[in-house]
Design a protein around this motif. Structure first.
Motif, PDB file in Angstrom:
ATOM      1  N   THR A   1     -32.341  47.321   6.445  1.00 44.10           N
ATOM      2  CA  THR A   1     -31.450  46.276   6.975  1.00 44.10           C
ATOM      3  C   THR A   1     -32.273  45.056   7.380  1.00 44.10           C
ATOM      4  OG1 THR A   1     -31.589  46.916   9.304  1.00 44.10           O
ATOM      5  CG2 THR A   1     -29.998  48.107   7.949  1.00 44.10           C
ATOM      6  N   TRP A   2     -31.578  43.935   7.516  1.00 48.84           N
ATOM      7  CA  TRP A   2     -32.271  42.682   7.876  1.00 48.84           C
ATOM      8  C   TRP A   2     -32.876  42.776   9.269  1.00 48.84           C
ATOM      9  CZ3 TRP A   2     -32.837  40.865   3.472  1.00 48.84           C
ATOM     10  CH2 TRP A   2     -31.811  40.843   2.529  1.00 48.84           C
TER      11      TRP A   2
ATOM     12  N   ASN B   1     -33.945  34.816   8.532  1.00 53.17           N
ATOM     13  CA  ASN B   1     -32.766  34.053   8.123  1.00 53.17           C
ATOM     14  C   ASN B   1     -31.524  34.922   8.016  1.00 53.17           C
ATOM     15  OD1 ASN B   1     -31.022  33.065   5.564  1.00 53.17           O
ATOM     16  ND2 ASN B   1     -31.740  31.311   6.742  1.00 53.17           N
ATOM     17  N   SER B   2     -31.640  36.065   7.341  1.00 54.70           N
ATOM     18  CA  SER B   2     -30.439  36.881   7.105  1.00 54.70           C
ATOM     19  C   SER B   2     -29.916  37.488   8.397  1.00 54.70           C
ATOM     20  CB  SER B   2     -30.741  37.986   6.093  1.00 54.70           C
ATOM     21  OG  SER B   2     -31.195  37.419   4.895  1.00 54.70           O
TER      22      SER B   2
ATOM     23  N   GLU C   1     -28.240  34.597  10.224  1.00 53.46           N
ATOM     24  CA  GLU C   1     -26.975  34.222   9.592  1.00 53.46           C
ATOM     25  C   GLU C   1     -25.870  35.170  10.049  1.00 53.46           C
ATOM     26  OE1 GLU C   1     -25.971  31.743   7.415  1.00 53.46           O
ATOM     27  OE2 GLU C   1     -27.905  30.819   7.845  1.00 53.46           O
ATOM     28  N   ARG C   2     -26.172  36.471   9.999  1.00 55.81           N
ATOM     29  CA  ARG C   2     -25.176  37.477  10.375  1.00 55.81           C
ATOM     30  C   ARG C   2     -24.752  37.312  11.820  1.00 55.81           C
ATOM     31  NH1 ARG C   2     -26.248  43.477   9.538  1.00 55.81           N
ATOM     32  NH2 ARG C   2     -24.114  43.358  10.236  1.00 55.81           N
TER      33      ARG C   2
ATOM     34  N   THR D   1     -22.203  33.080   9.430  1.00 56.46           N
ATOM     35  CA  THR D   1     -21.214  33.792   8.625  1.00 56.46           C
ATOM     36  C   THR D   1     -21.917  34.902   7.862  1.00 56.46           C
ATOM     37  OG1 THR D   1     -21.603  32.161   6.907  1.00 56.46           O
ATOM     38  CG2 THR D   1     -19.655  31.846   8.271  1.00 56.46           C
ATOM     39  N   PRO D   2     -21.142  35.846   7.277  1.00 53.76           N
ATOM     40  CA  PRO D   2     -21.782  36.851   6.433  1.00 53.76           C
ATOM     41  C   PRO D   2     -22.653  36.172   5.366  1.00 53.76           C
ATOM     42  CG  PRO D   2     -19.468  37.384   6.730  1.00 53.76           C
ATOM     43  CD  PRO D   2     -19.682  36.043   7.360  1.00 53.76           C
ATOM     44  N   ILE D   3     -23.717  36.850   4.987  1.00 55.59           N
ATOM     45  CA  ILE D   3     -24.701  36.230   4.107  1.00 55.59           C
ATOM     46  C   ILE D   3     -24.096  35.808   2.765  1.00 55.59           C
ATOM     47  CG2 ILE D   3     -26.908  36.606   2.948  1.00 55.59           C
ATOM     48  CD1 ILE D   3     -27.384  38.687   5.296  1.00 55.59           C
ATOM     49  N   GLU D   4     -23.172  36.621   2.235  1.00 54.45           N
ATOM     50  CA  GLU D   4     -22.608  36.323   0.916  1.00 54.45           C
ATOM     51  C   GLU D   4     -21.417  35.368   1.005  1.00 54.45           C
ATOM     52  OE1 GLU D   4     -24.271  37.545  -1.477  1.00 54.45           O
ATOM     53  OE2 GLU D   4     -25.387  39.127  -0.477  1.00 54.45           O
ATOM     54  N   TYR D   5     -21.070  34.940   2.220  1.00 54.98           N
ATOM     55  CA  TYR D   5     -19.927  34.044   2.377  1.00 54.98           C
ATOM     56  C   TYR D   5     -20.258  32.685   1.763  1.00 54.98           C
ATOM     57  CZ  TYR D   5     -16.328  31.197   4.569  1.00 54.98           C
ATOM     58  OH  TYR D   5     -15.290  30.336   4.789  1.00 54.98           O
ATOM     59  N   GLY D   6     -19.317  32.177   0.989  1.00 49.00           N
ATOM     60  CA  GLY D   6     -19.551  30.900   0.312  1.00 49.00           C
ATOM     61  C   GLY D   6     -19.049  29.735   1.130  1.00 49.00           C
ATOM     62  N   GLY D   7     -19.952  28.953   1.644  1.00 48.42           N
ATOM     63  CA  GLY D   7     -19.543  27.786   2.408  1.00 48.42           C
ATOM     64  C   GLY D   7     -20.561  26.673   2.250  1.00 48.42           C
TER      65      GLY D   7
ATOM     66  N   THR E   1     -19.277  37.803  -5.627  1.00 47.90           N
ATOM     67  CA  THR E   1     -19.807  37.928  -4.266  1.00 47.90           C
ATOM     68  C   THR E   1     -20.822  39.065  -4.215  1.00 47.90           C
ATOM     69  OG1 THR E   1     -17.706  37.154  -3.367  1.00 47.90           O
ATOM     70  CG2 THR E   1     -19.200  38.256  -1.841  1.00 47.90           C
TER      71      THR E   1
ATOM     72  N   PHE F   1     -21.572  34.145  -5.768  1.00 50.24           N
ATOM     73  CA  PHE F   1     -20.447  33.362  -5.250  1.00 50.24           C
ATOM     74  C   PHE F   1     -20.893  32.294  -4.248  1.00 50.24           C
ATOM     75  CE2 PHE F   1     -16.793  32.148  -2.852  1.00 50.24           C
ATOM     76  CZ  PHE F   1     -15.745  32.193  -3.754  1.00 50.24           C
ATOM     77  N   ASP F   2     -21.783  32.690  -3.324  1.00 48.11           N
ATOM     78  CA  ASP F   2     -22.166  31.716  -2.301  1.00 48.11           C
ATOM     79  C   ASP F   2     -22.920  30.531  -2.905  1.00 48.11           C
ATOM     80  OD1 ASP F   2     -24.207  33.661  -2.734  1.00 48.11           O
ATOM     81  OD2 ASP F   2     -25.254  32.970  -0.945  1.00 48.11           O
TER      82      ASP F   2
ATOM     83  N   ALA G   1     -20.189  28.392  -4.439  1.00 46.40           N
ATOM     84  CA  ALA G   1     -19.399  27.773  -3.376  1.00 46.40           C
ATOM     85  C   ALA G   1     -20.161  26.647  -2.690  1.00 46.40           C
ATOM     86  CB  ALA G   1     -18.985  28.820  -2.353  1.00 46.40           C
TER      87      ALA G   1
ATOM     88  N   ASN H   1     -13.562  36.201  -1.246  1.00 47.68           N
ATOM     89  CA  ASN H   1     -14.942  36.125  -0.767  1.00 47.68           C
ATOM     90  C   ASN H   1     -15.028  36.354   0.733  1.00 47.68           C
ATOM     91  OD1 ASN H   1     -17.002  33.721   0.446  1.00 47.68           O
ATOM     92  ND2 ASN H   1     -17.908  35.204  -0.951  1.00 47.68           N
TER      93      ASN H   1
ATOM     94  N   SER I   1     -17.367  39.467   1.564  1.00 50.45           N
ATOM     95  CA  SER I   1     -18.696  39.196   2.125  1.00 50.45           C
ATOM     96  C   SER I   1     -18.959  39.924   3.450  1.00 50.45           C
ATOM     97  CB  SER I   1     -18.965  37.690   2.242  1.00 50.45           C
ATOM     98  OG  SER I   1     -18.041  37.059   3.074  1.00 50.45           O
TER      99      SER I   1
ATOM    100  N   ASP J   1     -21.806  42.769   4.063  1.00 51.14           N
ATOM    101  CA  ASP J   1     -22.734  42.415   5.121  1.00 51.14           C
ATOM    102  C   ASP J   1     -22.831  43.464   6.221  1.00 51.14           C
ATOM    103  OD1 ASP J   1     -24.358  40.176   5.446  1.00 51.14           O
ATOM    104  OD2 ASP J   1     -23.274  39.646   7.264  1.00 51.14           O
TER     105      ASP J   1
ATOM    106  N   LYS K   1     -30.117  34.687   1.476  1.00 47.61           N
ATOM    107  CA  LYS K   1     -29.657  33.383   1.012  1.00 47.61           C
ATOM    108  C   LYS K   1     -30.826  32.641   0.379  1.00 47.61           C
ATOM    109  CE  LYS K   1     -25.686  31.741   3.681  1.00 47.61           C
ATOM    110  NZ  LYS K   1     -24.729  32.077   2.674  1.00 47.61           N
TER     111      LYS K   1
END
Lengths: 334, 146, 124
Positions: free
Chosen positions: A46-47, A137-138, A141-142, A146-152, B70, B75-76, B79, B95, B99, B103, C121
């Motif tokens: 885990t991170w 970083n990870s 972020e968590r 936002t969750p790491i894979e969240y696209g923003g 994702t 995906f990120d 995005a 997503n 996500s 996570d 990321k």
């Protein structure tokens, strides 16, 4: 009342080590760090555990460089960004070093070095203290975003939490680069509540600390080869310069910022630069102490800047507080 | 410098996001996803499905694609470029569910994945349901009189 | 030809909706979560006002794929449920109408959690 503490016995940083993740390794100073891990997992699942491992590994390397073992160390000051400072506690449990878990957000590195210096001055001459700070970083972020894979998309003033760590071994002495004076920081509320503009939240505390330090020590920026801030990033650095100008202080020729140095500014996705307790720690070890060792810098001011907040405090509308402790480091005598 | 003065300075200085570039990206990416949706609806109806079922299956297909992207960590990155172009279509909803699921696996399948799966999408579902129920009650009252 | 035109309409209307959301992201302090809540609620509202249906007839997936459609779909589902079951329909309608997309997101999310591991990321 804030005061500058002259150390009766200067404290030398006689060994140090640094480690980073992928983005930092690919940054302009990538070659300076002792080791890196492209996967940023450092062999863990885990991170959070990865950050613990990073914390453990940098200290082990710093000890290794000095040919010492964990049992030679009397105090460990260690901090990170995770809740309850758990990366540090999990990472160092097996070492059996008397432990101080510290939290000063991104200012933790300077805070730890400051506390270690005071402790060494107050205890037996031959004691050795260690200071380790990390950020991941990870994991950040968590916890904070936002969750790491969240696209923003992030705003241009946002900063990138560095996956990085630095470890320092200290003892009384002057042969290596040594800390001669320290000043604890006062918390400053600049009224900034935007977590995507940490630089702006921290700049007032950096300005306040620099002004106080120069005034209390009767020194000028020209007396230092560099005035190094932790991670104001590009936005915070500009604001610092504006704030200092209103008090007739100009450090533009001497100012360096770890957040600006760690990533390539041409890389748009790092936005305003790096942050995190590992950012200034890894650069102090990999960059500034090396420059002092090479004789390039004679005397520097080092102030990591911390943004004190939690996701809840931000959501509840509290502004983000800044704190900037200062240490003055002088080149070694050999 | 006074706090108010400083806040104003920070606000004035803060670099704005590149609005035109972001909008262009959102336009063509979002448009493309919708066009893909339209194509899927066409294909599913061609295969003999009812129009509304075809719409639902299209939503499910897009959710699947977004979940896959994702999962493989793409995906990120898309995005970051597309912005609202991937956020607003149902891909963004997918997503925001997938996500946190990935996570929070490290905290276990029940309290990690299970409890955290709606941390981002929860508000959308809550307010959609709430608005729906309010509309239902209003419509029921209307039917009493009309 | 009709297919092509419907694709173009979906593209244009969907694109414009996304631009409107992008403007909210860039020019206001609204967070993405608030913006999505806004769109889905507006979707229910325009569905209730009877604007959603003709809009969807015209643009198809251009309005049904963006989150507006999630709301519009719910408004339609609720209306039908109330006609069928009375006041009970007000309760069962919303989630029934949202079931397909929500269940898909949950199921695929769960499967993704089982299969994939998070990657750090990347700045590039």
């Amino acid at each position: 009342m804030q005061s500058v503490i002259e150390l009766q016995k200067p404290v030398e940083i006689f060994s140090s080590a640094s480690a980073v993740g992928k983005a930092e390794f690919e940054g302009p100073l990538g070659d300076c760090f002792d080791f890196h891990d492209e996967s940023e997992k450092f062999g863990q699942k885990t991170w959070e555990l990865a950050e613990s491992e990073l914390s453990h590994n940098v200290l082990a390397l710093a000890l290794n460089k000095a040919q010492l073992s964990h049992s030679d160390v009397s105090f460990l000051f260690s901090g990170d960004l995770q809740n309850q400072c758990v990366a540090s506690s999990c990472g160092h449990v097996e070492e059996q070093i008397p432990f101080f878990g510290i939290y000063g957000a991104c200012s933790t590195c300077t805070e730890g070095l400051l506390l270690a210096s005071l402790t060494l001055n107050a205890t037996k001459e031959q004691n050795i203290a260690a200071c380790v700070t990390t950020s991941h970083n990870s994991a950040a972020e968590r916890q904070f975003r936002t969750p790491i894979e969240y696209g923003g998309q992030r705003t241009p003033t946002a900063q990138w939490t560095a996956t990085a760590g630095g470890a320092f071994l200290l003892r009384c002495g002057t042969r290596a680069p040594h800390i001669v004076r320290v000043m604890p920081g006062v918390m400053v509320d600049g009224g900034i509540s935007d977590p995507n503009n940490m630089g702006a939240a921290m700049a007032p505390s950096a300005a306040a600390s620099i002004v106080s330090y120069l005034r209390l020590t009767h020194t000028r920026p020209a007396d230092y080869d560099a005035i190094v801030t932790g991670d104001l990033g590009s936005e915070g650095s500009e604001l610092l310069s504006i704030l200092l100008k209103t008090q007739s202080v100009d450090i533009s020729e001497k100012h360096l910022d770890c957040g600006k140095l760690i990533y390539d500014p041409a890389n748009a996705d790092c936005h305003a630069g790096g942050s995190g307790c590992g950012c200034s720690a890894s650069l102090l070890s990999a960059f500034f102490l090396k420059k002092m060792g090479a004789g390039e810098y004679r005397r520097i001011l080092f102030l990591s800047t911390g943004a004190l907040m939690s996701p809840s405090s931000v959501q509840q509308g509290k502004s983000i507080l800044g704190v900037a402790p200062v240490i003055e480091i002088v080149r070694g005598e050999n | 410098m006074e706090t108010k003065e400083y806040q104003a300075l920070v606000k004035r200085r803060a670099a704005r996001s590149p609005v035109v570039k972001n909008c262009a990206a959102a336009f063509w990416c979002g448009g493309l996803i919708c066009a893909l949706g339209q194509l899927l609806i066409y294909l599913y109806t061609l295969a003999g499905m009812q129009r509304r079922d075809a719409g639902t299956l299209t939503t499910i297909t897009l959710v699947f694609i977004a979940a896959l992207l994702t999962g493989i960590g793409v995906f990120d990155r898309i995005a970051r470029y597309a912005g609202a172009g991937t956020l607003l279509p149902v891909t963004g909803f997918a997503n925001s569910v997938v996500s946190p699921a990935i996570d929070n696996k490290s905290e276990g399948l029940i309290l990690g994945v299970g409890a955290k799966i709606f941390t981002v999408a929860g508000p959308v579902l809550l307010y959609a349901t709430l608005a729906g129920v309010v509309w239902g009650v209003v419509y029921f009252i209307i039917t009493l009189f009309v | 030809m009709e297919l092509l035109l419907s694709l173009v309409r979906a593209f244009l209307v969907g694109g414009v909706l996304c631009v409107s959301a992008q403007l909210l992201i860039d020019l206001t302090k609204l967070t993405p979560a608030r913006i999505l809540v806004l769109y889905v609620t507006v979707g229910v509202l325009i569905g209730a006002l009877g604007i959603y249906e003709p809009l969807e007839k015209f643009a198809g997936a251009g309005v049904s794929v963006p989150l507006l459609g999630f709301g519009g779909n719910i408004a339609r589902g609720v209306k039908e449920a109330v006609v069928e079951k009375g006041l009970l329909g007000a309760m069962t309608g919303p989630l029934t109408a949202a079931a397909g997309g929500t269940a898909a997101a949950l199921v695929f999310g769960y499967l993704a959690a089982l299969i994939f591991h998070g990657k750090p990321k990347s700045q590039t």
